[in-house]
Design a protein around this motif. Structure first.
Motif, PDB file in Angstrom:
ATOM      1  N   CYS A 122       3.042   2.522 -12.200  1.00 25.33           N
ATOM      2  CA  CYS A 122       2.223   4.016 -12.648  1.00 25.33           C
ATOM      3  C   CYS A 122       0.659   4.367 -11.826  1.00 25.33           C
ATOM      4  O   CYS A 122       0.334   3.405 -11.217  1.00 25.33           O
ATOM      5  N   GLU A 123       0.963   5.272 -11.294  1.00 28.37           N
ATOM      6  CA  GLU A 123      -0.108   6.026 -10.782  1.00 28.37           C
ATOM      7  C   GLU A 123      -0.906   6.249 -11.144  1.00 28.37           C
ATOM      8  O   GLU A 123      -1.499   6.979 -12.470  1.00 28.37           O
ATOM      9  N   GLY A 124      -2.508   6.820 -11.030  1.00 30.20           N
ATOM     10  CA  GLY A 124      -3.561   7.320 -10.828  1.00 30.20           C
ATOM     11  C   GLY A 124      -3.788   6.479 -12.304  1.00 30.20           C
ATOM     12  O   GLY A 124      -4.698   6.432 -13.881  1.00 30.20           O
ATOM     13  N   VAL A 149       6.462   4.824   2.196  1.00 30.35           N
ATOM     14  CA  VAL A 149       5.467   6.045   2.789  1.00 30.35           C
ATOM     15  C   VAL A 149       6.468   6.898   1.998  1.00 30.35           C
ATOM     16  O   VAL A 149       7.539   7.329   1.131  1.00 30.35           O
ATOM     17  N   ASN A 150       5.391   8.517   2.298  1.00 25.49           N
ATOM     18  CA  ASN A 150       6.268   9.680   1.041  1.00 25.49           C
ATOM     19  C   ASN A 150       6.564  10.035   2.086  1.00 25.49           C
ATOM     20  O   ASN A 150       6.079  10.580   2.896  1.00 25.49           O
ATOM     21  N   LEU A 151       8.033  11.189   1.773  1.00 21.33           N
ATOM     22  CA  LEU A 151       8.762  11.955   2.781  1.00 21.33           C
ATOM     23  C   LEU A 151       9.295  13.019   1.902  1.00 21.33           C
ATOM     24  O   LEU A 151       9.255  13.040   1.089  1.00 21.33           O
ATOM     25  N   ILE A 190      11.493   7.130  -6.838  1.00 19.04           N
ATOM     26  CA  ILE A 190      11.425   8.491  -6.944  1.00 19.04           C
ATOM     27  C   ILE A 190       9.713   8.677  -7.429  1.00 19.04           C
ATOM     28  O   ILE A 190       9.624   8.140  -7.857  1.00 19.04           O
ATOM     29  N   ASP A 191       8.852   9.710  -7.251  1.00 27.38           N
ATOM     30  CA  ASP A 191       8.440   9.960  -7.267  1.00 27.38           C
ATOM     31  C   ASP A 191       7.668  11.256  -8.512  1.00 27.38           C
ATOM     32  O   ASP A 191       8.251  11.324  -8.464  1.00 27.38           O
ATOM     33  N   ASP A 192       6.606  10.628  -8.980  1.00 25.50           N
ATOM     34  CA  ASP A 192       5.527  11.852  -9.405  1.00 25.50           C
ATOM     35  C   ASP A 192       6.545  11.981 -10.585  1.00 25.50           C
ATOM     36  O   ASP A 192       6.483  13.348 -11.453  1.00 25.50           O
ATOM     37  N   ILE A 232      10.596   3.893  -9.603  1.00 27.57           N
ATOM     38  CA  ILE A 232      10.477   4.789 -10.094  1.00 27.57           C
ATOM     39  C   ILE A 232       8.556   4.696 -10.517  1.00 27.57           C
ATOM     40  O   ILE A 232       7.986   3.550 -11.345  1.00 27.57           O
ATOM     41  N   LYS A 233       8.157   5.756  -9.859  1.00 28.86           N
ATOM     42  CA  LYS A 233       6.492   5.842 -10.379  1.00 28.86           C
ATOM     43  C   LYS A 233       6.550   7.039 -10.373  1.00 28.86           C
ATOM     44  O   LYS A 233       6.681   8.200 -10.676  1.00 28.86           O
ATOM     45  N   ILE A 234       5.535   6.424 -11.934  1.00 23.81           N
ATOM     46  CA  ILE A 234       5.392   7.565 -13.833  1.00 23.81           C
ATOM     47  C   ILE A 234       4.055   7.881 -12.862  1.00 23.81           C
ATOM     48  O   ILE A 234       3.245   7.844 -12.662  1.00 23.81           O
ATOM     49  N   PHE A 294       1.136  -1.449   0.120  1.00 27.23           N
ATOM     50  CA  PHE A 294      -0.192  -0.204  -0.039  1.00 27.23           C
ATOM     51  C   PHE A 294       0.828   1.239   0.188  1.00 27.23           C
ATOM     52  O   PHE A 294       2.259   1.514   0.657  1.00 27.23           O
ATOM     53  N   GLU A 295       0.385   2.506  -0.535  1.00 22.68           N
ATOM     54  CA  GLU A 295       1.165   3.377   0.088  1.00 22.68           C
ATOM     55  C   GLU A 295       0.001   4.425   1.063  1.00 22.68           C
ATOM     56  O   GLU A 295      -0.880   4.016   0.835  1.00 22.68           O
ATOM     57  N   VAL A 296       0.989   4.960   1.492  1.00 22.78           N
ATOM     58  CA  VAL A 296       0.045   5.651   2.946  1.00 22.78           C
ATOM     59  C   VAL A 296       0.316   7.126   2.925  1.00 22.78           C
ATOM     60  O   VAL A 296       1.069   7.528   1.736  1.00 22.78           O
TER      61      VAL A 296
HETATM   62 MG    MG Z   1       3.141   9.059  -2.929  1.00 27.09          MG
END
Ligand code: MG
Ligand code: C2E
Ligand code: MG
Ligand code: MG
Length: 294
Positions: free
Chosen positions: A238-240, A119-121, A181-183, A202-204, A58-60
């Motif tokens: 891949c996000e979204g 977890v986002n930092l 690496i996010d976004d 890597i998150k697109i 999961f992403e928190v």
């Molecule tokens: Mg994130």
């Protein structure tokens, strides 16, 4: 001058203040009290293996329910927390809560031992003295192996910080922690810099997923990022992802993991627990039966 003329003048000054400036001051004030008022909570969005349909982890995501204004989005309050120097406190709370939740899942759900929490930092947290030592203690006290924690840092914050010492990232890697690496795609990373960072994932950004089924240039960009990730030995998320067409296009391009409303919205903890109690959650899940939103 207003002060010299007595308290009454101060009210006049407030009346003259731009309503947006006042709202912002109010938000800052309320945010500093949100933790003690227990208005903050975490939700958990599934990260899905696109090959099998199983749950990877999961992403928190942090949530703020303001007593008067209702839900305020992290896109609005995280930048404020960064500007007023509150992000370290909030970010640490998120890390502690995440580790407690993960410890509980690992203890109660036998198949939950491979679950990874992202977890986002904030960049400011990375600059905090002794972050590495604190994370090490946190993992030890919750009996969590490093690889079960994945820290996400946005591409833009990597870029903004030429001062960011890459050695912090190497020290985190030494704990076994994963780094993302996010976004990705929203900043302009130099390829040589990327190559020097110890990245696992890597998150697109969802900007490139939106319209990918029809827009050839978005497809080309996604394909390039996927190839880049593989050349760096990193996983790709891949996000979204919102539609089956987006999902099959991404599968076809070789993307391994995905997140999005097609599978599930961010879940409140009991719903995330229910998902983990599914006997085959790592192999395949019927995602259409989930999606309890927050
Ligand atoms: Mg994130
Ligand atoms: P992010 O890390 O890129 O998180 C993904 C965002 O996309 C989340 O928004 C999530 O709810 C949203 N999302 C997921 N799937 C879909 C979809 O299919 N369609 C659409 N339209 N959106 C989707 P959220 O929760 O509003 O968070 C926004 C940003 O706030 C996050 O972006 C992250 O940068 C930041 N954030 C959230 N929690 C934390 C935190 O604990 N610490 C820090 N430093 N930042 C946080
Ligand atoms: Mg993101
Ligand atoms: Mg984002």
């Amino acid at each position: 001058q207003a002060k010299a003329q007595g308290g009454g003048r101060f009210v006049c000054f407030e009346k003259l203040m731009h309503p947006r400036a006042l709202a912002r001051l109010q938000l800052e004030h309320d945010l500093t009290r949100a933790l003690e008022l227990e208005e903050l909570s975490l939700c958990y969005q599934p990260v899905v293996c696109l090959r099998t349909g199983g749950l990877k982890g999961f992403e928190v995501l942090l949530r703020w329910q303001h007593s008067k204004k209702g839900w305020i989005s992290p896109g609005e309050f995280i930048p404020v927390a960064e500007e007023i120097g509150l992000i370290s406190t909030l970010g640490w709370w998120v890390l502690e809560q995440s580790c407690s939740q993960l410890q509980q899942w690992r203890a109660e759900i036998p198949q939950g031992l491979n679950i990874v929490l992202n977890v986002n930092l904030s960049l400011l947290q990375l600059k905090q003295v002794n972050l590495v030592g604190q994370i090490e203690k946190l993992l030890r006290s919750h009996q969590i192996p490093g690889h079960c924690l994945n820290l996400e840092i946005t591409e833009t914050s990597f870029l903004e910080s030429s001062q960011l010492d890459a050695s912090i990232l190497h020290q985190l890697k030494a704990l076994g922690v994963q780094l993302s690496i996010d976004d990705f795609g929203t900043g302009y990373s130099s390829l040589s810099r990327l190559h020097q960072l110890p990245l696992d994932q890597i998150k697109i950004d969802r900007e490139f997923v939106d319209g990918i089924e029809t827009d050839g240039s978005k497809e080309a960009i996604a394909q390039t990022i996927i190839t880049l990730a593989h050349n760096l030995g990193a996983q790709l998320v891949c996000e979204g992802i919102e539609t089956p067409a987006q999902c099959s296009k991404l599968q076809q391009l070789g993307c391994e993991y995905g997140q999005g409303y097609l599978f599930s919205r961010p879940l409140i903890p009991p719903s995330a627990t229910a998902l983990l109690q599914h006997p085959h959650f790592q192999q395949a899940i019927n995602w259409s039966s989930y999606g309890c939103s927050v």
